[in-house]
Design a protein around this motif. Structure first.
Motif, short mmCIF file in Angstrom:
data_model
loop_
_atom_site.label_atom_id
_atom_site.label_comp_id
_atom_site.label_asym_id
_atom_site.label_seq_id
_atom_site.Cartn_x
_atom_site.Cartn_y
_atom_site.Cartn_z
N THR A 291 58.15 25.91 32.68
CA THR A 291 57.60 27.19 32.51
C THR A 291 56.10 27.18 32.64
O THR A 291 55.17 28.40 32.39
CB THR A 291 57.92 27.73 30.93
OG1 THR A 291 57.53 26.63 30.02
CG2 THR A 291 59.57 28.05 30.89
N LEU B 273 60.50 32.79 34.22
CA LEU B 273 61.78 32.00 34.43
C LEU B 273 62.92 33.08 34.24
O LEU B 273 62.98 33.83 33.17
CB LEU B 273 61.85 30.73 33.49
CG LEU B 273 63.26 30.04 33.39
CD1 LEU B 273 63.10 29.08 34.94
CD2 LEU B 273 63.30 28.97 32.44
N TYR C 37 63.37 32.05 39.16
CA TYR C 37 62.30 32.97 38.54
C TYR C 37 62.39 34.40 39.25
O TYR C 37 62.77 34.40 40.44
CB TYR C 37 61.00 32.32 39.17
CG TYR C 37 60.71 31.03 38.50
CD1 TYR C 37 60.04 30.79 37.30
CD2 TYR C 37 61.13 29.71 39.31
CE1 TYR C 37 59.82 29.50 36.84
CE2 TYR C 37 61.11 28.65 38.79
CZ TYR C 37 60.55 28.36 37.42
OH TYR C 37 60.25 27.31 36.78
#
Ligand SMILES: O=C(O)CCC(=O)C(=O)O
Length: 272
Positions: free
Chosen positions: A80, A98, A212
């Motif tokens: 992240t 994400l 993502y």
């Protein structure tokens, strides 16, 4: 600061996938390998991470773990923050967030994946980019990914009732093997056709997949996993046998263990 060259951007547009060799340094690779081993040793749970199992000639083995980011601080940081999210954001031309994360283990004899596009399985949002991190060496022999270059701009291709590319169409497509070394990453969008064979070697072929979406389209991660749990609880009851899948699409070709059977805390002792 940009990470990618204009050649990288050109290749990405042209092929629909992009491999970046040695994206992680040797010490980072060792740390990632340790994270994956730790996650694979976690006990099954009904409400946190999700483990999926398959039957191989060596016994029951993990095929996949997912929803582990909230429970593994080190891997969560890699996923992240920093260069992974930076490179994905660069390809999206906007900040990425994400959507989901998984590890596919592909132990010796572990099943392959039929030709498919990811988009039918990734609901709520139209477009995603996945960053694959090669944890082990991945080759044609142990089940690396194969892509059909340039076929990412055609929307859904011959989508069948399994959610995959119809086998008759898939067998006529051009497929290119993309082997990877530990620390390489491979970026691909949710419409690029891909597949992988089973693992015919004696070593695991572990790969992390980080998916993502554009942050401007919202944070869907929790909803994705809540929806997946709900769907699989339903599959276990509706007699459709879909609880042997590991995704909402039936692309996995291994002998998956039904979810109702693996949600037993003592099963993990059979897996290592
Ligand atoms: O790990 C693999 O061999 C392929 C995985 C894949 O395509 C998927 O999980 O959608």
């Amino acid at each position: 600061m940009t990470i990618l060259s204009s050649k990288h951007h050109k290749d990405w547009k042209h092929n629909g996938y992009l491999k970046l060799s040695a994206f992680f340094k040797a010490d980072e690779v060792r740390a990632i390998q340790t994270c994956v081993s730790e996650i694979s040793s976690w006990q099954p749970t009904e409400d946190k991470w999700m483990h999926h199992y398959e039957s191989t000639e060596d016994g029951i083995r993990l095929s996949r773990s997912e929803n582990f980011a909230p429970y593994h601080t080190h891997l969560k940081d890699i996923i992240t923050k920093g260069k992974v999210i930076d490179v994905v954001s660069e390809l999206m031309s906007e900040p990425a967030i994400l959507y989901k994360e998984k590890i596919n283990y592909k132990y010796p004899g572990g099943g392959g994946y039929a030709a498919h596009q990811d988009a039918p399985a990734y609901e709520f949002i139209d477009y995603h980019i996945t960053c694959l991190i090669s944890v082990d060496v991945a080759t044609s022999e142990n089940g690396c990914l194969y892509f059909s270059p340039g076929r990412h701009q055609e929307g859904f291709i011959a989508l069948d009732e399994q959610g995959c590319i119809s086998p008759n169409v898939a067998k006529k497509m051009n497929w290119v093997a993309v082997p990877t070394e530990p620390g390489d990453i491979l970026l691909f969008g949710s419409y690029i056709p891909h597949k992988s064979p089973l693992n015919l070697s004696n070593e695991p072929r572990r790969i992390i997949y980080l998916t993502y979406n554009a942050k401007s389209q919202g944070d869907w991660r929790e909803k994705y996993y809540a929806d997946k749990r709900k769907a699989f609880a339903q599959y276990a009851k509706d007699g459709s046998n879909r609880d042997t899948q590991i995704s909402k699409i039936a692309h996995f070709q291994g002998k998956a263990i039904k979810h109702a059977e693996f949600d037993r805390p003592n099963l993990s002792s059979e897996t290592e």
